[in-house]
Write an enzyme that holds these catalytic residues in place. Sequence first.
Site, PDB file in Angstrom:
ATOM      1  N   TYR A  32       1.357  42.501  30.608  1.00 35.38           N
ATOM      2  CA  TYR A  32       1.803  41.825  29.391  1.00 35.38           C
ATOM      3  C   TYR A  32       1.659  40.307  29.439  1.00 35.38           C
ATOM      4  O   TYR A  32       0.948  39.720  28.649  1.00 35.38           O
ATOM      5  CB  TYR A  32       3.258  42.213  29.088  1.00 35.38           C
ATOM      6  CG  TYR A  32       3.401  43.702  28.892  1.00 35.38           C
ATOM      7  CD1 TYR A  32       2.792  44.335  27.806  1.00 35.38           C
ATOM      8  CD2 TYR A  32       4.095  44.494  29.801  1.00 35.38           C
ATOM      9  CE1 TYR A  32       2.881  45.708  27.629  1.00 35.38           C
ATOM     10  CE2 TYR A  32       4.190  45.866  29.630  1.00 35.38           C
ATOM     11  CZ  TYR A  32       3.583  46.467  28.549  1.00 35.38           C
ATOM     12  OH  TYR A  32       3.661  47.817  28.373  1.00 35.38           O
ATOM     13  N   PRO A  54       3.517  47.691  19.426  1.00 34.78           N
ATOM     14  CA  PRO A  54       3.489  48.892  18.587  1.00 34.78           C
ATOM     15  C   PRO A  54       4.345  48.721  17.327  1.00 34.78           C
ATOM     16  O   PRO A  54       5.340  48.001  17.332  1.00 34.78           O
ATOM     17  CB  PRO A  54       4.097  49.982  19.484  1.00 34.78           C
ATOM     18  CG  PRO A  54       4.197  49.360  20.843  1.00 34.78           C
ATOM     19  CD  PRO A  54       4.310  47.892  20.634  1.00 34.78           C
ATOM     20  N   HIS A  82       6.064  44.289  23.286  1.00 34.87           N
ATOM     21  CA  HIS A  82       6.067  45.378  24.258  1.00 34.87           C
ATOM     22  C   HIS A  82       6.546  44.992  25.663  1.00 34.87           C
ATOM     23  O   HIS A  82       6.907  45.864  26.460  1.00 34.87           O
ATOM     24  CB  HIS A  82       4.637  45.929  24.345  1.00 34.87           C
ATOM     25  CG  HIS A  82       4.551  47.355  24.729  1.00 34.87           C
ATOM     26  ND1 HIS A  82       5.497  47.992  25.506  1.00 34.87           N
ATOM     27  CD2 HIS A  82       3.633  48.296  24.456  1.00 34.87           C
ATOM     28  CE1 HIS A  82       5.141  49.249  25.682  1.00 34.87           C
ATOM     29  NE2 HIS A  82       4.008  49.461  25.050  1.00 34.87           N
ATOM     30  N   SER A  97      -0.217  58.299  23.376  1.00 34.88           N
ATOM     31  CA  SER A  97       1.183  58.337  23.731  1.00 34.88           C
ATOM     32  C   SER A  97       1.941  59.308  22.852  1.00 34.88           C
ATOM     33  O   SER A  97       1.778  59.315  21.639  1.00 34.88           O
ATOM     34  CB  SER A  97       1.771  56.945  23.551  1.00 34.88           C
ATOM     35  OG  SER A  97       3.061  56.930  24.063  1.00 34.88           O
TER      36      SER A  97
END
Length: 631
Positions: free
Chosen positions: A112, A125, A348, A559
């Site tokens: 990240y 997301p 995230h 996912s």
Amino acid sequence: MLGILARTMVRAGMVKPSGLVKPVSVTRIAGRYLAHQEGLPKLPVPPLQQTCERYLTALTPIVDPEELNHTRQLLEEFQKPGGVGDRLQKGLEQRAKKMENWLSDWWLQTAYLDYRMPVVIHSSPGVVLPRTEFSDRQGQMRYAAKLIAGVLDFKSMIDNETLPVEYLGGKSLCMNQYYQVLSSCRIPGTKRDNVVNYALDKRPPTHITVVHNFQFFVLDVYNSDGTPLTVDQIYIQLEKIWNSSLQSNKEPIGILTSNHRNSWGKAYNNLIKDKTNKESVRAIQKSIFTVCLDAPMPRASDDMYRTRAGVQMLHGGGSRWNSGNRWFDKTLQFIIGEDGTCGLIYEHAPAEGPPIVSLIDHVVEYMKSSEMVRTPMVPLRMPQKLRFNITPEIKKDIEEAKQNMNIMVHDLDMKVSVFSHFGKDFPKSQKMSPDAFIQVALQLAYYRIYKHCCPTYESASLRMFRLGRTDTIRSTSIDSAKFVKAMDDPARHNTEKVALLDKAVKAHRAYTDMAIRGQAIDRHLLGLKLQAIEDLAALPEIFMDTSYAVAMHFNLSTSQVPAKTDCVMCFGPVVPDGYGVCYNPMDAHINFAVSAFNSCQDTNATRLAQALEDAMLDMKTLLEQTPKAKL
């Protein structure tokens, strides 16, 4: 590259979101959370030989035999006693002894904070909530007021450490991520970002930020005695915010957060030179969460509505619409459109999907029961409007961010659909794992379009371990490859196809179990690679190998994010020629979100979504028409 492979999410699919357990009386049990955490096992370092063998097995269906042979030789060399791999393995084992979790810091950085692409589409997301019927500002603000109260209700369980512990296969899970999502924010840097969590301050924040017409407001959500405002009081405050932000000609300062991280890092340093700007930015960063009151989007047909809502959550529709009505660095942003389009987007770095989904499930349930109650009118402080001084240089940064955002918006190809023929009930009736069934269908869909198998990433939760994040379930297996090649071969009998399907589903299930127990290959390989970099040694050849590059190029990044709420999460692909696929299997239907990039000629989200639907139906037909052989 490492940052890219991380970005996928969430849960191996077996974690039950926490139930709505309301504490009867909230007594703070000192250290209850810590005691729970300390009882969790530490993340293991898998044996080197095991990972090397499993890596070769994972490569078999995706690289050609010649490459595979070359890699086999490199791996033999790598794991010789006293060799490079052996040294790195010992280094990792030492690190695991010293640290609470040998992976978590490295993962946060590489996946990240070092990742420099915009968080929009590439990392954060979005979640689409069930469609809500309101078409005016009163409806929008009533919904927002209930939602805010619901989040504060969830926050009280976090603050009082009364959140029910989640379990997986009888084992308790790490609850740490729940403590990272409120009052936290990502802070941009010119080379690397960091995440700040203000919940840990001596005086934790008591305000949220609300943004409307690109204007940010601080809204205190607690009374002086520490009790949260009622739904009714929040509604009144939101109305004040709405009335103070009617002018729509304001500079969309929030769009700066959507830019490439290095560009935003530079613009950020320039922005906060001004004292007023610095204070305003800090107020946004410190807030418990952000609520975006969005302008309505052009009407979409019913079958396009979900897709439109998906992109609205992911990027806001571009600079003409709501993309400036965000602060994309904020961990949690709830989006409430005047036209009833609702959901959220989350940054995230602090957490995976499950804690977010548990929060959503709680809030949705809370909103059902929460009616507006007339409260005695105590005069409430006017919400504070945040001021920004826009210099010509900042104006230029905003224009650049607008252009880049619009390019990203045009490039995202998205399809959100409901598969209504069956849900997880059908695979269960066949004694098959619903997640494995869907993943094998995805393999079949991809193979039918491209005539080859590709590296596939599915997130597995490592929350059985202290501070656990994710590992990769590699859905493309030797068994799935055999099945997808046989499925459309007229020379194969149905009984053989069913046997191959059964093996493919079981192989996926086995890899999933291995991953959630900390025995998968991807994070171990990453650890060995980062250990080599830390030791300042030359990078071992296995990481310079073509096979490694192929294995890490996830054309399918997937996912499963199960929720009680009929919602769906969506995210962008992780490679330019790939797909992002997220799904929420309900009992009798499945919500799917498929993304791709328009700039790639070879990918098409609608085509993959259709191929996936066909594959699921064909597999069901195959199973129903074939008497099951004694397997």
